[in-house]
Design a protein around this motif. Structure first.
Motif, PDB file in Angstrom:
ATOM      1  N   GLN A  77       2.278   1.171  24.905  1.00  0.00           N
ATOM      2  CA  GLN A  77       2.614   0.014  25.810  1.00  0.00           C
ATOM      3  C   GLN A  77       4.312   0.820  25.824  1.00  0.00           C
ATOM      4  N   LEU A  78       4.675  -0.127  26.785  1.00  0.00           N
ATOM      5  CA  LEU A  78       5.969   0.668  27.032  1.00  0.00           C
ATOM      6  C   LEU A  78       7.416  -0.633  26.209  1.00  0.00           C
ATOM      7  N   MET A  79       7.620  -0.274  25.779  1.00  0.00           N
ATOM      8  CA  MET A  79       8.854  -1.745  24.961  1.00  0.00           C
ATOM      9  C   MET A  79      10.081  -1.344  26.125  1.00  0.00           C
ATOM     10  N   LEU A  80      10.960  -2.809  26.005  1.00  0.00           N
ATOM     11  CA  LEU A  80      12.096  -2.252  26.002  1.00  0.00           C
ATOM     12  C   LEU A  80      13.198  -3.117  24.552  1.00  0.00           C
ATOM     13  N   ARG A  81      14.096  -2.759  24.996  1.00  0.00           N
ATOM     14  CA  ARG A  81      14.928  -2.541  23.610  1.00  0.00           C
ATOM     15  C   ARG A  81      15.811  -4.079  24.282  1.00  0.00           C
ATOM     16  N   ASP A  82      15.347  -4.994  22.702  1.00  0.00           N
ATOM     17  CA  ASP A  82      16.887  -5.939  23.526  1.00  0.00           C
ATOM     18  C   ASP A  82      17.748  -6.857  23.009  1.00  0.00           C
ATOM     19  N   PRO A  83      19.002  -5.559  22.320  1.00  0.00           N
ATOM     20  CA  PRO A  83      20.001  -6.205  21.245  1.00  0.00           C
ATOM     21  C   PRO A  83      19.489  -7.894  20.927  1.00  0.00           C
ATOM     22  N   LEU A  84      19.827  -8.737  21.646  1.00  0.00           N
ATOM     23  CA  LEU A  84      19.751 -10.273  20.924  1.00  0.00           C
ATOM     24  C   LEU A  84      18.583 -10.023  20.728  1.00  0.00           C
ATOM     25  N   LEU A  85      17.632  -9.940  21.129  1.00  0.00           N
ATOM     26  CA  LEU A  85      16.496 -10.350  20.092  1.00  0.00           C
ATOM     27  C   LEU A  85      16.280  -9.987  19.079  1.00  0.00           C
ATOM     28  N   THR A  86      16.922  -8.439  18.648  1.00  0.00           N
ATOM     29  CA  THR A  86      17.135  -8.211  17.117  1.00  0.00           C
ATOM     30  C   THR A  86      18.047  -8.783  16.686  1.00  0.00           C
ATOM     31  N   ARG A  87      19.011  -9.044  16.991  1.00  0.00           N
ATOM     32  CA  ARG A  87      19.420 -10.456  15.936  1.00  0.00           C
ATOM     33  C   ARG A  87      18.749 -11.621  15.645  1.00  0.00           C
ATOM     34  N   VAL A  88      18.457 -11.887  16.660  1.00  0.00           N
ATOM     35  CA  VAL A  88      17.494 -13.311  16.194  1.00  0.00           C
ATOM     36  C   VAL A  88      16.464 -13.314  15.402  1.00  0.00           C
ATOM     37  N   SER A  89      15.765 -11.918  15.770  1.00  0.00           N
ATOM     38  CA  SER A  89      14.958 -11.652  14.937  1.00  0.00           C
ATOM     39  C   SER A  89      15.174 -11.165  13.507  1.00  0.00           C
ATOM     40  N   ALA A  90      16.133 -10.996  13.331  1.00  0.00           N
ATOM     41  CA  ALA A  90      17.073 -11.265  11.567  1.00  0.00           C
ATOM     42  C   ALA A  90      17.463 -11.833  11.459  1.00  0.00           C
ATOM     43  N   ARG A  91      17.457 -13.010  12.143  1.00  0.00           N
ATOM     44  CA  ARG A  91      18.104 -14.063  11.277  1.00  0.00           C
ATOM     45  C   ARG A  91      16.953 -14.869  10.643  1.00  0.00           C
ATOM     46  N   ALA A  92      15.806 -14.983  12.253  1.00  0.00           N
ATOM     47  CA  ALA A  92      14.646 -15.550  12.500  1.00  0.00           C
ATOM     48  C   ALA A  92      13.902 -15.684  10.727  1.00  0.00           C
ATOM     49  N   SER A  93      14.210 -13.525  10.611  1.00  0.00           N
ATOM     50  CA  SER A  93      13.090 -13.577   9.541  1.00  0.00           C
ATOM     51  C   SER A  93      13.793 -13.521   8.632  1.00  0.00           C
ATOM     52  N   THR A  94      14.955 -13.365   8.053  1.00  0.00           N
ATOM     53  CA  THR A  94      15.481 -13.406   6.829  1.00  0.00           C
ATOM     54  C   THR A  94      15.036 -14.911   6.835  1.00  0.00           C
ATOM     55  N   SER A  95      15.731 -15.957   6.752  1.00  0.00           N
ATOM     56  CA  SER A  95      15.685 -17.440   7.092  1.00  0.00           C
ATOM     57  C   SER A  95      14.519 -17.564   5.918  1.00  0.00           C
ATOM     58  N   ALA A  96      13.443 -16.902   7.154  1.00  0.00           N
ATOM     59  CA  ALA A  96      12.198 -16.995   6.558  1.00  0.00           C
ATOM     60  C   ALA A  96      11.686 -17.278   5.005  1.00  0.00           C
ATOM     61  N   LEU A  97      12.546 -15.246   5.527  1.00  0.00           N
ATOM     62  CA  LEU A  97      11.927 -15.169   3.934  1.00  0.00           C
ATOM     63  C   LEU A  97      12.720 -15.666   2.936  1.00  0.00           C
ATOM     64  N   LEU A  98      13.559 -15.705   2.709  1.00  0.00           N
ATOM     65  CA  LEU A  98      14.365 -16.626   2.150  1.00  0.00           C
ATOM     66  C   LEU A  98      13.578 -18.487   1.929  1.00  0.00           C
ATOM     67  N   GLN A  99      12.796 -18.896   2.355  1.00  0.00           N
ATOM     68  CA  GLN A  99      12.613 -20.246   2.686  1.00  0.00           C
ATOM     69  C   GLN A  99      10.930 -19.499   2.098  1.00  0.00           C
ATOM     70  N   GLN A 100       9.850 -18.293   2.130  1.00  0.00           N
ATOM     71  CA  GLN A 100       9.059 -18.310   1.204  1.00  0.00           C
ATOM     72  C   GLN A 100       9.753 -18.043  -0.416  1.00  0.00           C
ATOM     73  N   ILE A 101      10.322 -17.381  -0.274  1.00  0.00           N
ATOM     74  CA  ILE A 101      10.648 -17.193  -1.948  1.00  0.00           C
ATOM     75  C   ILE A 101      10.768 -18.600  -2.835  1.00  0.00           C
ATOM     76  N   LYS A 102      11.851 -19.069  -1.721  1.00  0.00           N
ATOM     77  CA  LYS A 102      12.132 -20.812  -2.552  1.00  0.00           C
ATOM     78  C   LYS A 102      10.382 -21.745  -2.596  1.00  0.00           C
ATOM     79  N   HIS A 103      10.009 -21.119  -2.078  1.00  0.00           N
ATOM     80  CA  HIS A 103       8.291 -22.389  -1.478  1.00  0.00           C
ATOM     81  C   HIS A 103       7.717 -21.425  -2.444  1.00  0.00           C
TER      82      HIS A 103
END
Length: 337
Positions: A239-265
């Protein structure tokens, strides 16, 4: 290309950073393979043979030279592919262990790299660090791309890095029609678009359901497009993918937060974070106010977790049950105990 620390996102001049890890109840083994340009698969086999696997091995870090030949003006660089390197490595590993790492770049002009391999400096090499003991790795991948449409295209003409036709039609023309204009042709590498390979049988729906592939540019006379990695083949659906700079930052925030929560869990104590970020996502190439690494940096600083990161050409991480080479992504690994 540049380094990332708790205080800095540095990619000007000649930045350097060092992480010092002290091992007590843990261990780290190193292996190096030469001759990557001759056969990435054989290099992977060499690495596996040089690392006797322990039953408590928990993580393998893999670093290799992305560039086979640097290229020149109007001549595309030739890449060392990650897929055969990973196949050779996984085929001979004594036990299953997650593989993360990066294909390295000398600079934004796709120059070759030099690796310090314990007691020597090498080129066209692959190196690996095997961690074990009571260390637990937590891994996440962040992309920041979304499908341009639901359309799947079948590759019908390709040779190595050069993609000529999609669905039997000139690839450049197909992309023009899908994107709505031809402005993407003037970018090298192409910053707004990339190809997405669905990693699950059904049509993928989220950003983590794709393995993305960078488009380095177009061939003379628009005969085709130049891919960053030569690992796509005829019959593959993309598929053709569209790069979204805003989504890039949102993804980084959400993924990092989820990883930190998993470590705590999991009741673990984070010790050290390693972040491998696509070189195309640095501020001077991307949108300065949407830089993903600053989100990773901020969240790790809130938890007082030491951070070392760098910008690279290819990112490697497990995705859909298999370690893969990725483009336009960020891979975060946090070691804990």
């Amino acid at each position: 290309m540049g380094v990332i620390t708790n205080q800095h996102l540095s990619y000007q001049g000649y930045p350097a950073a060092i992480a010092v890890l002290k091992f007590q109840d843990n261990y780290c083994q190193m292996a190096v393979a030469n001759g990557l340009f001759n056969s990435p698969f054989n290099a992977g086999e060499q690495l596996a043979a040089a690392m006797p696997m322990m039953p408590d091995a928990s993580l393998l870090l893999l670093f290799y030279d992305s560039i086979k030949f640097s290229g020149a003006k109007n001549v595309a660089p030739v890449m060392n592919p990650s897929a055969p390197l990973l196949r050779g490595l996984e085929r001979h590993l004594a036990s299953a262990v997650p593989i993360v790492g990066a294909g390295l770049l000398g600079d934004q002009y796709f120059s070759s790299t030099y690796q310090f391999c314990g007691n020597s400096i090498k080129q066209q090499s692959a190196s690996a660090l095997l961690f074990g003991g009571n260390l637990t790795p937590h891994i996440t991948v962040m992309h920041g791309c979304k499908p341009l449409s639901d359309t799947l295209y079948t590759i019908t003409g390709i040779f190595g890095q050069f993609l000529y036709t999609l669905d039997g039609k000139p690839a450049v023309d197909v992309i023009d029609r899908a994107f709505g204009n031809s402005t993407w042709r003037d970018q090298a590498p192409v910053r707004e678009l990339c190809f997405g390979i669905p990693v699950r049988p059904a049509l993928a729906g989220s950003e983590n359901d794709f393995s993305n592939r960078l488009i380095s540019g177009i061939l003379p006379n628009a005969e085709g497009v130049i891919l960053f990695e030569p690992d796509m083949h005829e019959g593959l659906q993309v598929q053709l993918m569209l790069r979204d700079p805003l989504l890039t930052r949102v993804s980084a925030r959400a993924s990092t937060s989820a990883l930190l929560q998993q470590i705590k869990h999991d009741g673990k104590q984070p010790l050290f974070a390693l972040y491998m970020d696509c070189a195309g996502r640095i501020a001077q190439l991307d949108h300065p106010d949407q830089q993903d690494a600053s989100e990773v940096q901020r969240l790790l600083n809130e938890q007082n977790i030491p951070l070392l990161g760098f910008y690279c050409g290819v990112e490697i991480a497990p995705q859909a049950g298999k370690s893969r080479g990725l483009d336009w992504s960020g891979v975060l690994v946090i070691l804990s105990r």
